[in-house]
Scaffold this active site. Structure first.
Site, PDB file in Angstrom:
ATOM      1  CE  LYS A 268      -3.156  -2.888  -0.250  1.00  0.00           C
ATOM      2  NZ  LYS A 268      -4.063  -3.017  -1.597  1.00  0.00           N
TER       3      LYS A 268
ATOM      4  N   GLY B  16      -8.364  -3.470   2.162  1.00  0.00           N
ATOM      5  CA  GLY B  16      -9.758  -3.756   2.524  1.00  0.00           C
ATOM      6  C   GLY B  16     -10.254  -3.683   3.964  1.00  0.00           C
TER       7      GLY B  16
ATOM      8  CG  HIS C  54     -15.447   2.972  -1.131  1.00  0.00           C
ATOM      9  ND1 HIS C  54     -14.385   2.278  -0.381  1.00  0.00           N
ATOM     10  CD2 HIS C  54     -15.502   2.552  -2.251  1.00  0.00           C
ATOM     11  CE1 HIS C  54     -14.058   1.293  -1.351  1.00  0.00           C
ATOM     12  NE2 HIS C  54     -14.614   1.698  -2.502  1.00  0.00           N
TER      13      HIS C  54
ATOM     14  NE  ARG D  23     -11.382  -7.589  -5.647  1.00  0.00           N
ATOM     15  CZ  ARG D  23     -10.942  -6.814  -4.706  1.00  0.00           C
ATOM     16  NH1 ARG D  23      -9.821  -6.562  -4.713  1.00  0.00           N
ATOM     17  NH2 ARG D  23     -11.685  -6.139  -4.035  1.00  0.00           N
TER      18      ARG D  23
ATOM     19  CB  VAL E 147     -18.238  -8.148  -5.771  1.00  0.00           C
ATOM     20  CG1 VAL E 147     -19.574  -8.560  -5.642  1.00  0.00           C
ATOM     21  CG2 VAL E 147     -17.155  -8.898  -5.145  1.00  0.00           C
TER      22      VAL E 147
HETATM   23  C1  MV4 Z   1      -9.408   5.697   5.817  1.00  0.00           C
HETATM   24  C2  MV4 Z   1     -10.764   5.912   6.431  1.00  0.00           C
HETATM   25  C3  MV4 Z   1     -10.475   7.271   6.805  1.00  0.00           C
HETATM   26  N1  MV4 Z   1      -9.651   8.130   6.781  1.00  0.00           N
HETATM   27  N2  MV4 Z   1      -8.219   6.241   5.714  1.00  0.00           N
HETATM   28  C4  MV4 Z   1     -11.201   1.127   5.180  1.00  0.00           C
HETATM   29  C5  MV4 Z   1     -10.965   0.051   3.906  1.00  0.00           C
HETATM   30  C6  MV4 Z   1      -9.989   0.656   3.519  1.00  0.00           C
HETATM   31  N3  MV4 Z   1      -9.817   0.368   2.041  1.00  0.00           N
HETATM   32  C7  MV4 Z   1      -9.451   2.032   3.744  1.00  0.00           C
HETATM   33  N4  MV4 Z   1     -10.554   2.222   4.830  1.00  0.00           N
HETATM   34  C8  MV4 Z   1     -10.666   3.361   5.500  1.00  0.00           C
HETATM   35  N5  MV4 Z   1      -9.468   4.290   5.194  1.00  0.00           N
HETATM   36  C9  MV4 Z   1      -8.219   7.485   5.932  1.00  0.00           C
HETATM   37  N6  MV4 Z   1      -7.315   8.160   5.697  1.00  0.00           N
HETATM   38  C10 MV4 Z   1     -11.757   5.132   6.635  1.00  0.00           C
HETATM   39  C11 MV4 Z   1     -11.704   4.160   6.155  1.00  0.00           C
HETATM   40  C12 MV4 Z   1     -12.934   3.326   6.230  1.00  0.00           C
HETATM   41  C13 MV4 Z   1     -13.719   3.045   5.206  1.00  0.00           C
HETATM   42  C14 MV4 Z   1     -13.421   3.245   4.026  1.00  0.00           C
HETATM   43  C15 MV4 Z   1     -14.424   2.851   2.927  1.00  0.00           C
HETATM   44  C16 MV4 Z   1     -15.528   2.278   3.156  1.00  0.00           C
HETATM   45  C17 MV4 Z   1     -15.847   1.897   4.341  1.00  0.00           C
HETATM   46  C18 MV4 Z   1     -15.091   2.281   5.433  1.00  0.00           C
HETATM   47  C19 MV4 Z   1     -15.295   1.932   6.867  1.00  0.00           C
HETATM   48  C20 MV4 Z   1     -14.633   2.106   7.872  1.00  0.00           C
HETATM   49  C21 MV4 Z   1     -13.288   2.845   7.589  1.00  0.00           C
END
Ligand code: MV4
Length: 450
Positions: free
Chosen positions: A116, A164, A208, A291, A294
């Protein structure tokens, strides 16, 4: 073009790939565990090979068994689907060493995005906007404190080998940092055998949003807009839509070009997804998935393309059939992931399906491997169906989804269908007023699933 493709997966995604093979006149080979002898992907493929016992580790994740299945059947290429070996660079290398073709990006690109820190560094250098954070790995608590204090709290400590949502810890204030740092490190070591972590500014209320990209491996790439996947529970997406209700055409074109230029310049091959957090009208790169995802059908619906067909074309060394100017968004698409789980606990509910009726009609797509009398084995992911609707606009898509969910019958096991029906009653969902925390907050307070 290939004569025969082996699908190293199961469930609905194996069917999805077999369908593309059939339409292209390519032979298909299913592989299966002993628990999946009666699975639909085995029935639907031209040939099948049993590759091991029920445990995924000993079957769908067994590289020697999958390579052997290729050699036995004469398959020339392997489609990995999602999950299992789809982002395993070692698998890609072994496939190549056997003179076979992996339908997907190179081992180097998988490695680059799997780490990452390297992924973020690469994207940053290519002009992709990233979350502010440490320039690389953070080796000590002292260093973590220095960076976090300069940046300002809250911060999030993430595993370099993670992704993830695994191996992440939030520190709201300086008082929480030491524990967050040590826990993220030890959990990363245990989960990935690598304890390197990095730090980012924690975004409190983002959405997201992910951009679908596609490259030909020779310096040409396109984007196919975004998907909004903010409705998640424990990092499992529940409902996804294309386009996002908060992105306008100019914003889409701008971030899309940044993403397609970035993957073009690294000669990326095949389908990829660039994940962003979107807050206060700004995009912040977090990860890239190498990839097919889904939720790819919502993009297929809106852009009128077959992403699996295109993956196969590019893997065979043929020219990509898309040009950016021909990729025009049309209408709105929503996907519901239907899992064999009992809500509101989300407890897995394997067992025999006594009755199944799939919804249909205009603008309805059901990607599912289940059938009347099928027994859902307890060993694998609980996804049993994806219900995808497409309509001229967002309101019409929700109306169509409501109608289609009303037609769906799955008896004999518990499913997450009641959750989807309840979500369609929520004004915030219908208006697009949600962020990544909306669903978990709602699940804590709602009584509609009791
Ligand atoms: C974060 C964030 C807030 N700030 N990074 C969760 C999964 C991974 N792909 C990255 N994630 C997150 N990164 C920063 N700098 C909050 C999350 C996160 C989240 C992100 C996408 C969808 C759902 C989530 C649920 C909790 C936390």
């Amino acid at each position: 073009m290939f004569n025969k493709i082996l699908i190293a997966n199961r469930g609905e995604i194996a069917l999805r790939v077999i369908r593309a093979c059939k339409e292209m006149g390519i032979g298909s080979v299913a592989v299966h565990s002993t628990a999946d002898a009666d699975a639909m992907h085995v029935r639907m493929a031209d040939e099948s090979v049993c590759i091991g016992p029920p445990s995924g580790t000993l079957s769908y994740l067994s590289i020697p068994n999958i390579i052997s299945a290729c050699e036995i059947t004469g398959a020339e290429a392997i489609h990995p689907g999602y999950g299992f070996l789809s982002e395993n660079a070692n698998f890609v290398q072994i496939i190549q060493d056997h003179g076979l073709t992996f339908i997907g990006p190179t081992a180097d690109h998988i490695n680059m995005m799997g780490d990452k820190i390297t992924a973020k560094e690469t994207m940053k250098n290519l002009g992709v906007p990233c979350v502010p954070g440490s320039p690389g790995g953070v080796p000590t608590v002292e260093e973590a404190m220095k960076i976090s204090t300069e940046m300002g709290f809250p911060v999030i400590v993430k595993a370099t080998a993670g992704g993830g949502g695994r191996g992440m810890k939030v520190a709201k204030t300086a008082d929480d940092l030491e524990e967050a740092f040590r826990t993220a490190r030890s959990e990363s070591k245990a989960a990935f055998g690598n304890d390197e972590v990095y730090i980012e500014k924690y975004l409190t209320l983002p959405r997201h949003i992910e951009i679908q990209v596609f490259g030909d491996g020779k310096g040409k790439a396109v984007h196919l807009g975004e998907r909004d996947c903010s409705l998640q529970r424990r990092h499992q997406k529940v409902l996804e839509e294309c386009p996002s209700p908060v992105i306008d055409a100019a914003t889409r074109a701008k971030i899309g070009k940044v993403c397609s230029d970035a993957v073009a310049s690294i000669n990326y091959a095949g389908a990829g997804t660039i994940e962003f957090l979107f807050e206060n009208d700004e995009f912040f790169f977090i990860e890239m998935n190498t990839r097919l995802q889904v939720e790819h059908p919502v993009t297929e619906a809106v852009y009128g393309v077959d992403l699996v067909r295109e993956q196969i074309i590019v893997a065979a060394g043929e020219p990509m059939s898309f040009e950016q100017e021909n990729l025009v968004a049309n209408g709105h698409s929503i996907e519901c992931r239907i899992n064999a789980e009992k809500v509101p606990e989300f407890r897995p509910s394997p067992g025999k399906i006594s009755q199944f009726h799939a919804p249909g009609g205009l603008g309805v797509r059901m990607d599912s491997h289940i059938y009347d009398g099928y027994s859902i084995p307890p060993y694998y992911d609980s996804l049993i169906a994806k219900l995808i609707v497409h309509a001229p606009d967002r309101d019409a898509a929700f109306a169509r989804l409501h109608r289609a969910l009303g037609e769906l019958i799955v008896d004999g096991v518990e499913t997450t269908t009641p959750l989807h029906r309840a979500l369609l009653e929520e004004p915030d969902v219908l208006s697009g007023n949600y962020d990544i925390h909306w669903l978990e907050n709602w699940l804590e307070s709602t009584t509609s699933l009791d």
